[in-house]
Design a protein around this motif. Structure first.
Motif, mmCIF file in Angstrom:
data_model
loop_
_atom_site.group_PDB
_atom_site.id
_atom_site.type_symbol
_atom_site.label_atom_id
_atom_site.label_comp_id
_atom_site.label_asym_id
_atom_site.label_seq_id
_atom_site.Cartn_x
_atom_site.Cartn_y
_atom_site.Cartn_z
ATOM 1 N N LEU A 71 0.834 -1.203 0.000
ATOM 2 C CA LEU A 71 0.000 0.000 0.000
ATOM 3 C C LEU A 71 0.869 1.254 0.000
ATOM 4 O O LEU A 71 0.593 2.211 -0.734
ATOM 5 C CB LEU A 71 -0.918 -0.014 1.219
ATOM 6 N N ALA A 72 1.935 1.236 0.809
ATOM 7 C CA ALA A 72 2.827 2.394 0.866
ATOM 8 C C ALA A 72 3.543 2.594 -0.463
ATOM 9 O O ALA A 72 3.653 3.729 -0.957
ATOM 10 C CB ALA A 72 3.840 2.204 1.996
ATOM 11 N N VAL A 73 4.017 1.509 -1.069
ATOM 12 C CA VAL A 73 4.757 1.608 -2.336
ATOM 13 C C VAL A 73 3.845 2.095 -3.463
ATOM 14 O O VAL A 73 4.228 2.980 -4.247
ATOM 15 C CB VAL A 73 5.391 0.250 -2.701
ATOM 16 N N VAL A 74 2.654 1.529 -3.568
ATOM 17 C CA VAL A 74 1.732 1.925 -4.634
ATOM 18 C C VAL A 74 1.348 3.394 -4.497
ATOM 19 O O VAL A 74 1.338 4.155 -5.484
ATOM 20 C CB VAL A 74 0.474 1.033 -4.626
ATOM 21 N N SER A 75 1.025 3.823 -3.281
ATOM 22 C CA SER A 75 0.647 5.225 -3.078
ATOM 23 C C SER A 75 1.820 6.158 -3.358
ATOM 24 O O SER A 75 1.636 7.252 -3.914
ATOM 25 C CB SER A 75 0.119 5.438 -1.659
ATOM 26 N N LEU A 92 6.396 6.603 2.166
ATOM 27 C CA LEU A 92 7.310 5.481 2.382
ATOM 28 C C LEU A 92 8.025 5.581 3.728
ATOM 29 O O LEU A 92 8.125 4.587 4.464
ATOM 30 C CB LEU A 92 8.352 5.431 1.266
ATOM 31 N N ALA A 93 8.528 6.757 4.051
ATOM 32 C CA ALA A 93 9.403 6.905 5.211
ATOM 33 C C ALA A 93 8.660 6.885 6.538
ATOM 34 O O ALA A 93 9.148 6.297 7.513
ATOM 35 C CB ALA A 93 10.207 8.208 5.088
ATOM 36 N N VAL A 94 7.496 7.518 6.598
ATOM 37 C CA VAL A 94 6.793 7.610 7.887
ATOM 38 C C VAL A 94 6.326 6.246 8.386
ATOM 39 O O VAL A 94 6.562 5.897 9.554
ATOM 40 C CB VAL A 94 5.633 8.625 7.799
ATOM 41 N N THR A 135 -0.968 -0.126 10.818
ATOM 42 C CA THR A 135 -2.228 0.192 10.152
ATOM 43 C C THR A 135 -2.722 1.591 10.504
ATOM 44 O O THR A 135 -3.295 2.277 9.651
ATOM 45 C CB THR A 135 -3.314 -0.845 10.498
ATOM 46 N N THR A 136 -2.492 2.017 11.744
ATOM 47 C CA THR A 136 -2.884 3.381 12.113
ATOM 48 C C THR A 136 -2.122 4.394 11.273
ATOM 49 O O THR A 136 -2.696 5.343 10.741
ATOM 50 C CB THR A 136 -2.623 3.632 13.611
ATOM 51 N N THR A 137 -0.820 4.185 11.146
ATOM 52 C CA THR A 137 0.000 5.109 10.361
ATOM 53 C C THR A 137 -0.226 4.920 8.868
ATOM 54 O O THR A 137 -0.543 5.884 8.152
ATOM 55 C CB THR A 137 1.489 4.907 10.681
ATOM 56 N N GLY A 138 -0.068 3.687 8.382
ATOM 57 C CA GLY A 138 -0.097 3.430 6.943
ATOM 58 C C GLY A 138 -1.452 3.625 6.299
ATOM 59 O O GLY A 138 -1.582 4.356 5.307
ATOM 60 N N PHE A 139 -2.495 2.992 6.832
ATOM 61 C CA PHE A 139 -3.817 3.067 6.216
ATOM 62 C C PHE A 139 -4.325 4.508 6.168
ATOM 63 O O PHE A 139 -4.790 4.992 5.135
ATOM 64 C CB PHE A 139 -4.822 2.215 6.985
ATOM 65 N N ILE A 140 -4.245 5.183 7.303
ATOM 66 C CA ILE A 140 -4.839 6.517 7.392
ATOM 67 C C ILE A 140 -4.019 7.540 6.614
ATOM 68 O O ILE A 140 -4.571 8.459 6.002
ATOM 69 C CB ILE A 140 -5.020 6.925 8.866
ATOM 70 N N VAL A 142 -2.341 7.002 3.840
ATOM 71 C CA VAL A 142 -2.700 6.829 2.429
ATOM 72 C C VAL A 142 -4.080 7.429 2.157
ATOM 73 O O VAL A 142 -4.299 8.081 1.121
ATOM 74 C CB VAL A 142 -2.665 5.350 2.033
ATOM 75 N N ALA A 143 -5.020 7.231 3.075
ATOM 76 C CA ALA A 143 -6.358 7.799 2.898
ATOM 77 C C ALA A 143 -6.312 9.320 2.837
ATOM 78 O O ALA A 143 -7.011 9.948 2.030
ATOM 79 C CB ALA A 143 -7.273 7.344 4.037
ATOM 80 N N LEU A 144 -5.478 9.915 3.665
ATOM 81 C CA LEU A 144 -5.342 11.370 3.653
ATOM 82 C C LEU A 144 -4.716 11.855 2.348
ATOM 83 O O LEU A 144 -5.096 12.903 1.819
ATOM 84 C CB LEU A 144 -4.504 11.830 4.848
ATOM 85 N N PHE A 145 -3.757 11.102 1.852
ATOM 86 C CA PHE A 145 -3.150 11.455 0.570
ATOM 87 C C PHE A 145 -4.190 11.386 -0.548
ATOM 88 O O PHE A 145 -4.292 12.295 -1.380
ATOM 89 C CB PHE A 145 -1.986 10.516 0.278
ATOM 90 N N LEU A 146 -4.974 10.319 -0.575
ATOM 91 C CA LEU A 146 -5.998 10.166 -1.618
ATOM 92 C C LEU A 146 -7.085 11.226 -1.503
ATOM 93 O O LEU A 146 -7.699 11.600 -2.510
ATOM 94 C CB LEU A 146 -6.622 8.774 -1.526
ATOM 95 N N SER A 147 -7.316 11.707 -0.286
ATOM 96 C CA SER A 147 -8.380 12.706 -0.094
ATOM 97 C C SER A 147 -8.110 13.995 -0.847
ATOM 98 O O SER A 147 -9.020 14.788 -1.097
ATOM 99 C CB SER A 147 -8.563 13.007 1.398
ATOM 100 N N ARG A 148 -6.843 14.212 -1.227
ATOM 101 C CA ARG A 148 -6.518 15.411 -2.010
ATOM 102 C C ARG A 148 -7.245 15.444 -3.337
ATOM 103 O O ARG A 148 -7.542 16.509 -3.869
ATOM 104 C CB ARG A 148 -5.025 15.445 -2.299
#
Length: 223
Positions: A71-75, A92-94, A135-140, A142-148
């Protein structure tokens, strides 16, 4: 074209503050009442029922290293295609830094896993939960990035789905008996700290400059 709305601005910090307060309150309540082991035992016994165990195993697999990393790599690839180097680096880094901090904390605390009769097999120490952190860091994040790139209703839906999925993964770790409830809540709070850093970094919307952009910038500066 990106869409700007309150979710990406002050709303991010506001909802994360309420989320943090709720999880911190639950953590303090469980510790204050000394119910950590008893709550873990009860949830594990409920989750070990054969009618539920398959669903619990499936949900917890969402937080395994492979899906979270993919998920991190694709985003990050999506961010790079949009020439958003800061976003790609953050995505990726966070999560990686969050996972590393979790591993270091595990080695420092050295809390043993519950070891209940209903507990599933698991290696390593128990505190904090790595699945909860990732999952708290990664999932959310990515969701915030997509929300743009989404209008407000769809952006809120994506964020809610990410939060619900991360909460389900965290709960599944207690249902499997591989973590105490405090381990999971602490992992979520640790992930929340890294998420806050990710929110700040994602706000730095710097794009890679193409050769054409570089030449245009030089022309303007020369003029």
């Amino acid at each position: 074209m990106s869409t700007s709305h309150s979710l990406w601005r002050s709303g991010n910090v506001r909802w994360l503050g309420w989320w943090t307060a709720a999880h911190l309150g639950a953590l303090m309540l469980i510790v204050g009442l000394a119910q950590d082991k008893e709550l873990t035992r009860s949830l594990c016994a409920w989750g070990s029922d054969t009618s539920r165990s398959g669903a619990v195993d499936f949900i917890t697999s969402w937080g395994n290293p492979l899906p979270v990393t993919l998920l991190a790599v694709v985003s990050a690839c999506v961010a790079l295609l949009r020439r958003e180097v800061m976003a790609a680096t953050t995505l990726l880094a966070v999560p990686y830094a969050a996972a590393l901090s979790c591993s270091l904390l595990k080695e420092l605390v050295e809390r043993q896993r519950p070891g209940l009769a209903c507990s599933a097999a698991a290696e390593g120490f128990s505190f904090p939960s790595g699945h909860a952190v990732s999952t708290t860091t990664g999932f959310i994040l990515v969701a915030l990035f997509l929300s743009r790139f989404l209008r407000a209703p769809a952006a809120h839906l994506v964020l809610v789905l990410a939060v619900v999925c991360s909460e389900l993964v965290a709960l599944s770790r207690v249902l499997l008996g591989v973590h105490y409830s405090v381990d999971v809540l602490a992992g979520q709070l640790l992930g929340g700290l890294w998420l806050l850093l990710g929110i700040v970094l994602l706000g730095q919307r710097r794009k890679l400059r193409t050769p054409e952009k570089l030449r245009a910038d030089k022309s303007r500066s020369a003029a």
